[in-house]
Write an enzyme that holds these catalytic residues in place. Structure first.
Site, mmCIF file in Angstrom:
data_model
loop_
_atom_site.group_PDB
_atom_site.id
_atom_site.type_symbol
_atom_site.label_atom_id
_atom_site.label_comp_id
_atom_site.label_asym_id
_atom_site.label_seq_id
_atom_site.Cartn_x
_atom_site.Cartn_y
_atom_site.Cartn_z
ATOM 1 N N GLU A 275 -1.846 -9.095 4.268
ATOM 2 C CA GLU A 275 -1.819 -9.545 5.670
ATOM 3 C C GLU A 275 -3.196 -9.727 6.273
ATOM 4 O O GLU A 275 -3.328 -10.361 7.313
ATOM 5 C CB GLU A 275 -0.982 -8.574 6.522
ATOM 6 C CG GLU A 275 -1.589 -7.183 6.751
ATOM 7 C CD GLU A 275 -1.310 -6.189 5.613
ATOM 8 O OE1 GLU A 275 -1.047 -6.643 4.481
ATOM 9 O OE2 GLU A 275 -1.388 -4.976 5.863
ATOM 10 N N CYS B 111 0.820 -1.204 0.000
ATOM 11 C CA CYS B 111 0.000 0.000 0.000
ATOM 12 C C CYS B 111 0.865 1.270 0.000
ATOM 13 O O CYS B 111 1.530 1.551 -0.983
ATOM 14 C CB CYS B 111 -0.956 -0.059 1.195
ATOM 15 S SG CYS B 111 -2.281 1.135 1.090
ATOM 16 N N TYR B 112 0.903 2.026 1.093
ATOM 17 C CA TYR B 112 1.767 3.213 1.147
ATOM 18 C C TYR B 112 3.209 2.829 0.826
ATOM 19 O O TYR B 112 3.930 3.576 0.152
ATOM 20 C CB TYR B 112 1.671 3.829 2.544
ATOM 21 C CG TYR B 112 2.421 5.128 2.725
ATOM 22 C CD1 TYR B 112 1.887 6.335 2.287
ATOM 23 C CD2 TYR B 112 3.671 5.156 3.348
ATOM 24 C CE1 TYR B 112 2.577 7.529 2.458
ATOM 25 C CE2 TYR B 112 4.368 6.343 3.525
ATOM 26 C CZ TYR B 112 3.816 7.522 3.081
ATOM 27 O OH TYR B 112 4.499 8.707 3.251
ATOM 28 N N GLY C 124 -2.158 -14.271 36.093
ATOM 29 C CA GLY C 124 -2.461 -14.324 34.659
ATOM 30 C C GLY C 124 -1.405 -15.125 33.922
ATOM 31 O O GLY C 124 -0.379 -15.513 34.499
ATOM 32 N N ILE C 125 -1.660 -15.333 32.642
ATOM 33 C CA ILE C 125 -0.764 -16.213 31.880
ATOM 34 C C ILE C 125 0.632 -15.605 31.717
ATOM 35 O O ILE C 125 1.630 -16.318 31.809
ATOM 36 C CB ILE C 125 -1.393 -16.568 30.510
ATOM 37 C CG1 ILE C 125 -0.443 -17.461 29.723
ATOM 38 C CG2 ILE C 125 -1.773 -15.353 29.716
ATOM 39 C CD1 ILE C 125 -1.029 -18.013 28.459
ATOM 40 N N ASP C 126 0.718 -14.283 31.511
ATOM 41 C CA ASP C 126 2.026 -13.708 31.190
ATOM 42 C C ASP C 126 3.016 -13.887 32.339
ATOM 43 O O ASP C 126 4.116 -14.391 32.148
ATOM 44 C CB ASP C 126 1.902 -12.212 30.847
ATOM 45 C CG ASP C 126 0.924 -11.973 29.707
ATOM 46 O OD1 ASP C 126 0.589 -12.947 29.009
ATOM 47 O OD2 ASP C 126 0.482 -10.826 29.535
ATOM 48 N N LYS D 111 0.543 -12.091 22.208
ATOM 49 C CA LYS D 111 -0.216 -12.858 23.199
ATOM 50 C C LYS D 111 -0.451 -14.312 22.762
ATOM 51 O O LYS D 111 -0.337 -15.245 23.550
ATOM 52 C CB LYS D 111 -1.555 -12.162 23.434
ATOM 53 C CG LYS D 111 -2.346 -12.724 24.588
ATOM 54 C CD LYS D 111 -1.893 -12.116 25.877
ATOM 55 C CE LYS D 111 -2.663 -12.617 27.059
ATOM 56 N NZ LYS D 111 -2.219 -11.932 28.280
ATOM 57 N N HIS E 159 -3.737 -5.338 0.752
ATOM 58 C CA HIS E 159 -3.176 -5.803 2.027
ATOM 59 C C HIS E 159 -3.166 -7.331 2.106
ATOM 60 O O HIS E 159 -4.163 -7.929 2.490
ATOM 61 C CB HIS E 159 -4.008 -5.252 3.189
ATOM 62 C CG HIS E 159 -3.801 -3.784 3.392
ATOM 63 N ND1 HIS E 159 -2.793 -3.280 4.162
ATOM 64 C CD2 HIS E 159 -4.453 -2.713 2.881
ATOM 65 C CE1 HIS E 159 -2.840 -1.963 4.145
ATOM 66 N NE2 HIS E 159 -3.833 -1.586 3.372
ATOM 67 N N THR F 272 2.787 -15.876 34.833
ATOM 68 C CA THR F 272 2.983 -17.296 35.151
ATOM 69 C C THR F 272 4.024 -17.909 34.213
ATOM 70 O O THR F 272 4.915 -18.647 34.643
ATOM 71 C CB THR F 272 1.647 -18.070 35.034
ATOM 72 O OG1 THR F 272 0.678 -17.385 35.817
ATOM 73 C CG2 THR F 272 1.780 -19.491 35.507
#
Ligand code: XMP
Length: 512
Positions: free
Chosen positions: A171, A82-83, A225-227, A368, A169, A229
């Site tokens: 993606e 694109c750009y 939380g998962i992070d 994530k 795009h 842990t």
């Protein structure tokens, strides 16, 4: 660091992160850098390929981000999107036409000439357009590779110099063969090998941490939380007993949360884990406070205070471990500079400065969904891997208005029902987050023969890939009905349930 690396230059598109994710899904490590990064800096990173993202500006207008022309001399395969395509055209001697309107939406791409990007793809293929300006004459050495009914030059290529450009795009999911085109670029054009996997990540990061930490001690704030842990489990593998975890129970957690995670970690990992009971300190400081930012600040400060007190009781620690993720890192490298603070996200921010600790952030390269894969790789159970994100200030920012024990209890009961029903209907792992919010108002209802005047609970259930944008989940009405009926029947003090149907932006996921 893996050998195969793709550098993505961010020109401000909303979907730049998506390019990085797609490249990683294809097994190649990718990093997003500001479009202001100079060519010599990019060369020093030894990328196997460079991708120029899309962006909202118009090439050549005042203040529009530019391309360092030296980048075109370092002999690295380049894909402009694109750009990015327009920048390539401008810099290499093509011509652009300005447009006052934006073309947006699906288009059918046909191939005008053979091109490495089209390998294995049948034409016409659906692509997603979002552009204003267009290339009207390709630079010398380029062939027009694809077009649509409204766009003569939708793709162009200089196979000799390995420079490719597409106006659409690839993606986004709406581009049917976008993934294959990116794969063709990575593997056929740039000859990269897919060596980015979560197994290799785990081995590498554990080895690197063991080497850099040596026999020093690390302190880690566990949130449940998962992070955090995953950070703790990785560090435990790297340095064993020299890791010290602190879990602060602030009285603002969901039902059972503190015990669930702490018990699991103690049972399975033999961690040094200190669970600090600090409910009273948090709740007393939150008394009579209604302003959301004020709540966040109070909670952040109390957390730091307790963490410091507890850390002082440990052996001399040199490092603090944090669950910083890649989106947190790139937010501060956006080409416009750090993005505006919408809500202050505290957690353990501010700790290292005060405590003079080095930072260990083993997840700072990951999205994530990649953290979830690491968690699975480490053998963590589903209730941790698929746990919904939970804000540092906890239920305090879901009890709108004043936070009291009574109001927290009402919310906890309602929230528990939301979680149970999402789990029972198999929706829990399909949605990004689902929770209840207690509103600071009462409404009239009838129950039996009597008039009631009680609390309102809002349901917030959203789909998202990284919390930067989100949409409300189209949950089947039967499930919404069951949640509503159960909350009104089972949670005393609530007589009305509403469903939040706002997207982010312009709303946010949390209400405060
Ligand atoms: P918003 O409400 O900004 O939330 O759309 C985006 C994501 O971040 C979570 N969130 C937080 N996480 N500390 C955190 O660790 C915080 O202060 C905080 N505030 C919001 C939110 O749950 C969502 O997943």
């Amino acid at each position: 660091m893996p050998r195969n690396k793709v550098i993505i230059l961010d020109y401000g598109s909303q979907v730049t992160q998506l390019i990085a994710r797609r490249v990683r899904e294809l097994g190649v490590y990718s990093e997003i850098h500001s479009c202001m990064t100079r060519a010599e800096q990019i060369a020093a990173m030894r990328p196997g390929a460079v991708i120029l993202s899309g962006g909202p500006a118009s090439v050549g207008e005042s203040g529009a981000p530019a391309l360092d022309p030296e980048l075109l001399k370092i002999n690295v395969p380049i894909l402009g999107i694109c750009y990015g395509m327009q920048l390539l055209a401008e810099n290499l001697g093509g011509a652009l036409a300005k447009s006052s309107t934006r073309e947006y939406g699906p288009a059918e791409l046909v191939f005008n000439s053979p091109c490495a990007l089209w390998k294995g793809i049948k034409e016409p293929t659906r692509v997603w357009m979002s552009h204003g300006d267009r290339v009207v004459s390709p630079p010398p050495g380029f062939v027009v590779a694809g077009s649509t009914s409204t766009l003569d030059i939708a793709a162009m290529a200089d196979a000799g110099r390995k420079i490719y450009a597409v106006q659409f795009h690839p993606e986004v999911h709406h581009s049917a063969d976008g993934r294959k085109m990116l794969s063709n670029f990575l593997f056929d054009v740039a000859a990269l090998t897919p060596d980015w996997s979560m197994t290799s990540f785990v081995e590498r990061v554990i080895g690197e941490m063991a080497a850099s930490i040596g026999d020093k001690h690390v302190v880690c704030a566990l949130s449940g939380g998962i992070d955090s842990t995953v950070v703790a489990v990785l560090l435990h593998r790297a340095i064993g007993g020299n890791l010290h975890c602190i879990f602060v129970d602030n009285g603002l957690l969901r039902r059972g949360e503190a015990d669930e995670v702490a018990n699991y970690l103690r049972m399975c990992f033999d961690l040094n884990l200190n669970v600090v009971q600090a409910q009273d300190r948090f709740l007393s400081r939150l008394r009579n406070v209604e302003d959301p930012e004020q709540k966040r600040k109070i909670i952040g400060h109390a957390f730091i205070e307790i963490f410091e007190e507890e850390a002082k009781k440990l052996p001399q620690t040199d490092f603090l471990a944090q669950g910083t993720l890649y989106p947190d890192v790139i937010e501060s490298v956006s080409y416009k500079g750090p993005s505006a603070v919408i809500k202050s996200h505290h957690n353990v921010g501010g700790l290292p400065e005060k405590m003079r600790l080095g930072l260990i952030e083993p997840l700072r390269e990951l999205f994530k969904d990649e953290v979830r894969k690491v968690a699975a790789e480490l053998g963590l159970p589903d209730f941790i891997v698929w746990r919904h994100p939970f804000p540092g200030p906890g239920l305090a920012i879901r009890v709108l208005g004043e936070v009291t024990e009574e109001r927290l209890d009402i919310l906890r009961n309602a929230d528990d029902i939301v979680t149970q029903e999402l789990k029972d209907s198999d929706w829990y792992s399909k949605v990004w987050q689902g929770f209840a919010v207690l509103l600071p108002l009462r409404t009239v209802g009838v129950m039996g023969d009597g008039r009631t005047y009680e609390h309102v609970v809002a349901l917030r259930i959203v789909d998202s890939v990284d919390a930067m944008t989100a949409d409300w989940t189209r949950l089947p009405p039967e499930i919404l009905e069951r949640i509503s009926t159960r909350i009104i029947n089972e949670v005393s003090g609530v007589n009305r349930v509403v469903y939040d149907i706002s997207s982010k932006p312009p709303s946010t996921i949390e209400w405060e």
